[in-house]
Design a protein around this motif. Structure first.
Motif, PDB file in Angstrom:
ATOM      1  N   ASP A   1      28.885  57.500  34.994  1.00  0.00           N
ATOM      2  CA  ASP A   1      28.299  56.549  35.940  1.00  0.00           C
ATOM      3  C   ASP A   1      28.576  55.148  35.399  1.00  0.00           C
ATOM      4  O   ASP A   1      28.010  54.741  34.389  1.00  0.00           O
ATOM      5  CB  ASP A   1      26.792  56.790  36.068  1.00  0.00           C
TER       6      ASP A   1
ATOM      7  N   ARG B   1      27.942  51.961  36.283  1.00  0.00           N
ATOM      8  CA  ARG B   1      26.869  50.968  36.145  1.00  0.00           C
ATOM      9  C   ARG B   1      25.874  51.338  35.046  1.00  0.00           C
ATOM     10  O   ARG B   1      25.470  50.481  34.258  1.00  0.00           O
ATOM     11  CB  ARG B   1      26.129  50.807  37.484  1.00  0.00           C
ATOM     12  N   LYS B   2      25.500  52.617  35.012  1.00  0.00           N
ATOM     13  CA  LYS B   2      24.568  53.052  33.970  1.00  0.00           C
ATOM     14  C   LYS B   2      25.185  52.914  32.589  1.00  0.00           C
ATOM     15  O   LYS B   2      24.508  52.551  31.632  1.00  0.00           O
ATOM     16  CB  LYS B   2      24.149  54.503  34.217  1.00  0.00           C
TER      17      LYS B   2
ATOM     18  N   SER C   1      25.205  49.292  31.421  1.00  0.00           N
ATOM     19  CA  SER C   1      23.841  48.914  31.017  1.00  0.00           C
ATOM     20  C   SER C   1      23.479  49.516  29.659  1.00  0.00           C
ATOM     21  O   SER C   1      22.905  48.838  28.795  1.00  0.00           O
ATOM     22  CB  SER C   1      22.843  49.384  32.083  1.00  0.00           C
TER      23      SER C   1
END
Length: 384
Positions: free
Chosen positions: A63, A65-66, A69
């Motif tokens: 993932d 975006r995860k 982050s």
């Protein structure tokens, strides 16, 4: 122990215990990532799958975006930790966790150098533009002038992720080949080199990650960064066009690999590695020179954890690259001093008056060569 060193090392040991809990969590996340990618790679993309298998494949994909982050949080953890602690977590005796240690090292070093490069480039551009348009900027205030960044913050975050996963193509190569101790033959070398251009590209495709930063880092982190550089691969269109963030990745990759134990060689002294990299790449072109300057300013000429020899024959352990600040741990005959004196700044007038100078005529010893000669409290700190 003297109060100075006792307080310093006790504080470092306690801080390391706290850091190791976070470090182990990052280690676990990376291990799970590798396992999921191996499952993803081992599937036949042409074969019709059952619904349950399709759900599993989707869950195994990264993932984006995860991940960005999560990596940002890891970078914050690393940047808030003393570099002596970071360097003390390196395994000089085993290659069992090499991929994680190397990937994390490249991510941390690469991102740190990239940010410094950004700051330096911004400063030089600002000074150049201010001088160029001096007459037109009479009413401008320096604090109101917006900085120019080569890479904006959102790009830095993506590049940082690329640094962490730059070697992910290696999970498609058998461990027996990656860990081979003897010299590779031509076919084996070609297979190893596929981790970048071939398997790395497949890794991005399987994860549906279509990003130019990630693709350039994974494909070209071993490419030439100056014309006719030896042992570089694959071919990029032009060394002058190769983006600075990729060149930074290559230097970080070299530094991290050489300061860790590899299947074919022992970990090298960080001071020797920094100086080797600078000699090999200095004087090539202005941007590469700025990258090198950022690299050396960030790591220091004598990185934390280095073991150096003084001209009087004593061995010292670097606890701060600025100075550098060191602990003397042997006498002039090379015998270990278990009871240390104070932390010494080798750049201070007092040190110079005592003729405490680094001996640049002798090659720095490797960590393995000197580990058993470290006093007990330093061995314990490394083994914590």
């Amino acid at each position: 122990m003297s109060i100075d060193v006792e307080q310093k090392m006790l504080g470092m040991t306690e801080a390391k215990k706290i850091f190791l809990k976070k470090y182990q969590n990052a280690q676990k996340l990376f291990s799970e990532l590798v396992k999921s990618q191996k499952r993803l790679f081992n599937r036949d993309p042409q074969k019709k799958k059952e619904e349950q298998e399709q759900e599993q494949e989707t869950s195994d994909r990264i993932d984006f975006r995860k991940s960005v982050s999560a990596i940002e949080k890891i970078m914050t953890m690393l940047s808030e930790t003393d570099r002596l602690i970071l360097n003390s977590t390196k395994d000089y005796f085993s290659t069992d966790d090499y991929l994680f240690q190397h990937s994390l090292g490249v991510c941390y070093i690469g991102t740190s150098v990239l940010k410094r490069f950004n700051t330096l480039f911004s400063r030089y551009i600002k000074n150049m533009l201010t001088a160029k348009f001096k007459e037109n900027l009479k009413h401008a205030r320096q604090e109101e002038m917006a900085p120019f960044f080569y890479y904006p913050p959102e790009s830095v975050r993506t590049i940082s992720m690329g640094y962490l996963i730059h070697d992910m193509g290696k999970i498609m190569i058998p461990d027996s080949l990656l860990n081979k101790k003897s010299e590779l033959n031509r076919n084996e070398l070609r297979e190893i080199q596929k981790h970048a251009g071939v398997y790395g590209t497949l890794f991005l495709k399987r994860n549906e990650m279509y990003d130019v930063y990630l693709e350039n880092i994974i494909r070209y982190h071993h490419a030439e960064i100056y014309p006719n550089e030896k042992n570089a691969y694959p071919v990029y269109q032009s060394t002058s066009d190769l983006p600075p963030y990729v060149k930074i990745c290559k230097l970080a990759d070299i530094y991290s690999a050489m300061t860790l134990k590899r299947s074919y060689g022992e970990a090298m002294n960080p001071t020797k590695v920094v100086n080797t990299i600078f000699r090999n790449y200095s004087g090539r072109d202005p941007i590469l020179q700025l990258i090198l300057y950022a690299f050396v300013k960030e790591l220091g000429t004598c990185p934390e954890g280095s073991i150096l020899t003084l001209q009087n024959g004593q061995s010292v352990y670097v606890i701060n690259s600025q100075g550098p600040e060191v602990i003397i741990f042997t006498d002039q005959a090379g015998h270990t001093i278990e009871k240390p004196g104070e932390v010494i700044d080798l750049s201070s007038p007092d040190s110079k008056s005592q003729n405490l100078f680094i001996d640049n005529q002798h090659l720095p010893k490797t960590p393995v060569e000197m580990f058993n000669r470290l006093p007990g409290y330093l061995r314990k700190f490394h083994s914590e």
